[in-house]
Every structure is written in structure tokens, then in C-alpha cells.
Design an enzyme around this catalytic site. Structure first.
Site, PDB file in Angstrom:
ATOM      1  N   GLU A  28       0.799  -1.223   0.000  1.00 60.34           N
ATOM      2  CA  GLU A  28       0.000   0.000   0.000  1.00 60.34           C
ATOM      3  C   GLU A  28       0.835   1.277   0.000  1.00 60.34           C
ATOM      4  O   GLU A  28       0.722   2.120   0.907  1.00 60.34           O
ATOM      5  CB  GLU A  28      -0.952   0.013   1.205  1.00 60.34           C
ATOM      6  CG  GLU A  28      -1.933  -1.134   1.218  1.00 60.34           C
ATOM      7  CD  GLU A  28      -2.957  -1.054   2.344  1.00 60.34           C
ATOM      8  OE1 GLU A  28      -3.925  -1.821   2.295  1.00 60.34           O
ATOM      9  OE2 GLU A  28      -2.788  -0.221   3.268  1.00 60.34           O
TER      10      GLU A  28
ATOM     11  N   GLU B 207      -5.261  -8.728   0.929  1.00 63.19           N
ATOM     12  CA  GLU B 207      -5.944  -8.358   2.175  1.00 63.19           C
ATOM     13  C   GLU B 207      -7.408  -8.103   1.880  1.00 63.19           C
ATOM     14  O   GLU B 207      -7.756  -7.505   0.857  1.00 63.19           O
ATOM     15  CB  GLU B 207      -5.369  -7.076   2.806  1.00 63.19           C
ATOM     16  CG  GLU B 207      -4.011  -7.200   3.435  1.00 63.19           C
ATOM     17  CD  GLU B 207      -3.540  -5.873   4.037  1.00 63.19           C
ATOM     18  OE1 GLU B 207      -4.390  -5.065   4.482  1.00 63.19           O
ATOM     19  OE2 GLU B 207      -2.321  -5.645   4.048  1.00 63.19           O
TER      20      GLU B 207
END
Length: 463
Positions: free
Chosen positions: A166, A367
Site C-alpha cells: 500500500e 488483504e
């Protein structure tokens, strides 16, 4: 079976070094260690990263629990601040080396494929203090040295690598919206950080390929949190606003990772606003030639966007918000604990977007999950958390993921966030995400109802 998944599908979960290991025996602080030292009140209940779920000491027991739940894969990260003693020379800390060797070897012994990430928001603090962190291209070069060292040490056993988790969150949290240290609000600096992170990822990929670590099944990717940007309406202004949000928050990293170039429209907008990054032709050429082998996609919530309805406040200079407003859609489903919309269909939209627009590159859900506060209230008399809400959440998302796979999207797995309730930055342990509950005071770990459901899912390769 209604929803059956491809053969050899990855089933597992993800965590990270700074969120699971604790700070034991680390030679350096990372950004969060330092931030907690100077501002403990910024963290929920003043709980810091010193112990977390104690993976540093309990990795054998923790991995055995994961195996018991049917995991065939598991993502964690190597902490730069744990493995490396001297950043300039990339000399190795023996304790850190032994720890990561042990984690990798134990995973393989149990038949769990380790997926290893090199950066999970945990820049060593000294590199921020001395050089300005990700604003510095010198730090980019130091990161490439660190990555090369990791490949040399572990790539004989680790075949699946991730450069960054991320990276847009480093931009958003640290340089736009004040939810990660150094809590700066500066659009120009944020854009440069975004560019430098892309460059760092490309340099790590170049080290991987130049070193021949892609031979014998080795591959390298990046994990991006994709938040599909849905416009309020089909009106041109709303569509253009959503398009910009997609360009900045998703495609600034997605296009460079897969296609090797920044979106032209984004570059044009940043130039018009005089916030374009400092780059060289040599760097852009390296980015173009250093693309990923596969993608990890983190998906939690969509982004709802509308055209700006009030004049942008220029007092803080340019920010991405100049080009859109967030839209609160009436009737949306919410995880009220986390303040996030629940929208499983986006899982399908992501799958089809990757198929149609990104060469159907191999990818997996790295995720997905549901953070819930106060899970002890769902604990039965036997001490097990009855989290049917989590099972239902996973099922809904897997149904849409399955639909995308049926239509040809090249998805290779699904990982929940997270195996064991972990420390979540300034939220600490406010919201719990794991298949396994953690008693923070005693470090006792107990499988939740969702964990037993997941075990059946993995056994059947579907539901």
C-alpha cells in the site's frame, strides 16, 4: 459445491513485521516506534508496538495455528529496521537474520508458502531524520540495497516477493491527511514521495531480475490497496471527479507497476497545478523496464466521488481534494466500527478491471477483512468469539471474486487481514480483524468461529 476455486488456490492471511513481531532486539526504530515514543496519546488506549502479538517469540506456535486452520500461504514482512545494522553498507544484524531464517524455514516445514514483503509503512526513523525519508532519492537507493540483501539471503527459499504494501498510504498518511508520522500536509511533497516510492519499487525489481532471482520460480510484485472510484452519477462532472480519484489513488501505482508508465492524464494535471515530481529520463526508463510479475490487491471499501460543490480552500496549497469531493451515498451498508462501507461487488469490478486493462496479470487478494471493536461481547461461555458477521463478510466477497474468476480473471488466491489480531498503527487494538483472538494482557490466542469456518473452506477449496 456452489463456489469452487481453482486448483492450488492460495488460502491464508497477511500480517506485517511491525504489527506482529514486537520491537524486541531491533537495532533501529522505525517511524512508528519513534512516533509512539514522542506522542503515545496519539495511539488508541496508548498501546504501542513493543509487544503486539509477540510473533518474534511465538512464531512457531502461531504458524502451527495457521496450519491448523488450513493455511497453505502466509504473507508477512521483513523489517528493514530489524534486519540491517548499517543502512549504507546493508550489513546484517545477526539476530534479525536468524529470526527471519527461522520464520521462513518453519513456514516451509509446515507446507505454508511464505510471501515476503519488504516495506509495510515501517521506514527506519534514522533515514527520515537524516535524509527526509521517502522524499529523498538517496533513501530510494538505500532501499534497493536492502532489497538486494534480502534476495541474497532468502530467495533460495522465498519465491514470492513484494516490494511495498500500500505505498499510496505512505503518501496519504504522512504527507496529505495527517494519520501517519511525519503528519505533513503538502501536496507537492506528497507527489514527490509517490514518485520516489514507484522508483524504489522499480529499483528493487531490477535488483531481483539482474541477480537472477526470478529463475527457478521466483517472482516479484507489489501490494496495492485498490479503492474503486464510483461517481455519484453519470453526469460529466461527477465522472471526471471519480476519474481523477482513480488516477491519483489507484493508477499512480497500478499503471507504473504493470505497464511501466504513469497515466498521461495524471501527469498533465499535476503539471498544470505545478506539483509534478522531479524525475529524470534515466529513472523513467528504469521504471518502464522494471514491471511486476504479479499483483497483490488489498480491498476493504469503495470510494464514492462527486464533483466539487464548494470552492477549494487554497490556503494549504494544492491537494488532490481540489478535484473531487467524497460522496456519502444514501443507503450504503456500513461497518460502523471502522466507518467503512461494505460493498462486495467491488471485488468483481477489480477482477474484471485487471483482466481487461492490465493484461490479465496474475494477482491475488492480499488483504480483505472486517475490523470490529469490542469482540469480547461476542464471546460464548467457552471463550470463543462467535463472529458470524466475519464469515458472512468473507462469503459475500468470495462470491463476487468467484464470479470474476469464472469470467477469466487470473486470480490465484485469497488472504484475509489478518491471521491473529494484530496492532493497527494509531488504532492499536481498537478493531480486531483476525481468525484468532488475542488477549493482549496474557498473550493467549484462541481460534474464533470464523477460523473454524475457514478451515472447512480450505479443506473443500470452496463453499
Amino acid at each position: 459445491m456452489k463456489y469452487e476455486f481453482p486448483k492450488n488456490f492460495w488460502w491464508g492471511a497477511a500480517t506485517s513485521g511491525p504489527q506482529a513481531e514486537g520491537s524486541f532486539n531491533k537495532p533501529h526504530k522505525n517511524m512508528f516506534n519513534y512516533w509512539y515514543e514522542i506522542e503515545p496519546e496519539a495511539f488508541f488506549d496508548k498501546v504501542g508496538p513493543e509487544v503486539t502479538s509477540n510473533f518474534y517469540h511465538s512464531y512457531k506456535e502461531d504458524l502451527a495455528m495457521m496450519k491448523n486452520l488450513g493455511f497453505n500461504s502466509f504473507r508477512t514482512s521483513i523489517q528493514w529496521s530489524r534486519l540491517i545494522d548499517d543502512f549504507e553498507t546493508a550489513s546484517v544484524n545477526e539476530d534479525g537474520l536468524n529470526f527471519y531464517n527461522n520464520v521462513i524455514d518453519e513456514s516451509l516445514k509446515l507446507g505454508i508458502t511464505p510471501v515476503m514483503n519488504l516495506h509495510h509503512f515501517d521506514l527506519p526513523y534514522d533515514l527520515y531524520k537524516e535524509y527526509g525519508g521517502w522524499e529523498s532519492k538517496y533513501v530510494v537507493d538505500l532501499y534497493a540495497k536492502f532489497a538486494k540483501k534480502c534476495f541474497e539471503l532468502f530467495a533460495d527459499r522465498v519465491k514470492n516477493w513484494i516490494t511495498f504494501n500500500e505505498p499510496i498510504v505512505v503518501v496519504e498518511g504522512g504527507y496529505l491527511y495527517n494519520f501517519h508520522y511525519p503528519k505533513i500536509t503538502d501536496g507537492k511533497r506528497a507527489v514527490q514521495v509517490g514518485y520516489n516510492l514507484n522508483l524504489a519499487s522499480a529499483k528493487a525489481i531490477k535488483e531481483f531480475k539482474d541477480g537472477g532471482f526470478d529463475k527457478a520460480g521466483g517472482r516479484i510484485g507489489i501490494v496495492l490497496n485498490l479503492t474503486p472510484s464510483y461517481p455519484r452519477s453519470n453526469e460529466k462532472k461527477d465522472v471526471e471527479a471519480a476519474d481523477f480519484a482513480d488516477l491519483f489513488f489507484n493508477r499512480m501505482f497500478l499503471d507504473t507497476a504493470v505497464k511501466g508508465k504513469f497515466p498521461e492524464k495524471l501527469v498533465e494535471i499535476l503539471k498544470v497545478n505545478s506539483v509534478i515530481w522531479d524525475s529524470t529520463e534515466e529513472e523513467l526508463d528504469l521504471i518502464s523496464k522494471s514491471t511486476v510479475d504479479y499483483l497483490g490487491i488489498n480491498y476493504y471499501q469503495p470510494r464514492r466521488i462527486k464533483a466539487k460543490e464548494e470552492a477549494f480552500d487554497n490556503s494549504k496549497g494544492w491537494l488532490p481534494d481540489k478535484h473531487f469531493d467524497n460522496y456519502i451515498m444514501p443507503g450504503r451498508r456500513m461497518n460502523t466500527y471502522r466507518g467503512w462501507e461494505i460493498y462486495p461487488k467491488a471485488m468483481y469490478d477489480i477482477a474484471i478491471n485487471i483482466k481487461k486493462n492490465y493484461n490479465n496479470i496474475p494477482w491475488y487478494i492480499s488483504e480483505n477483512g472486517m475490523g470490529v471493536e469490542g469482540e469480547e461481547k461476542f464471546m460464548n461461555k467457552d471463550g470463543m468469539v462467535e463472529d458470524k458477521y466475519r464469515t458472512d463478510f468473507i462469503k459475500e466477497h468470495l462470491e463476487y471474486l468467484h464470479k470474476g474468476i469464472e469470467e477469466g480473471s487470473n486470480c490465484l488466491g485469497y488472504h484475509l487481514w489478518t491471521p491473529i489480531d494484530c496492532w493497527s498503527w494509531s488504532n492499536a487494538y481498537k478493531n480486531r480483524y483476525g481468525f484468532i483472538a488475542l488477549d493482549l494482557k496474557t498473550q493467549k490466542k484462541t481460534i474464533k468461529e470464523s477460523g473454524y469456518w475457514f478451515k472447512e473452506l480450505t479443506k473443500n477449496n470452496g463453499f
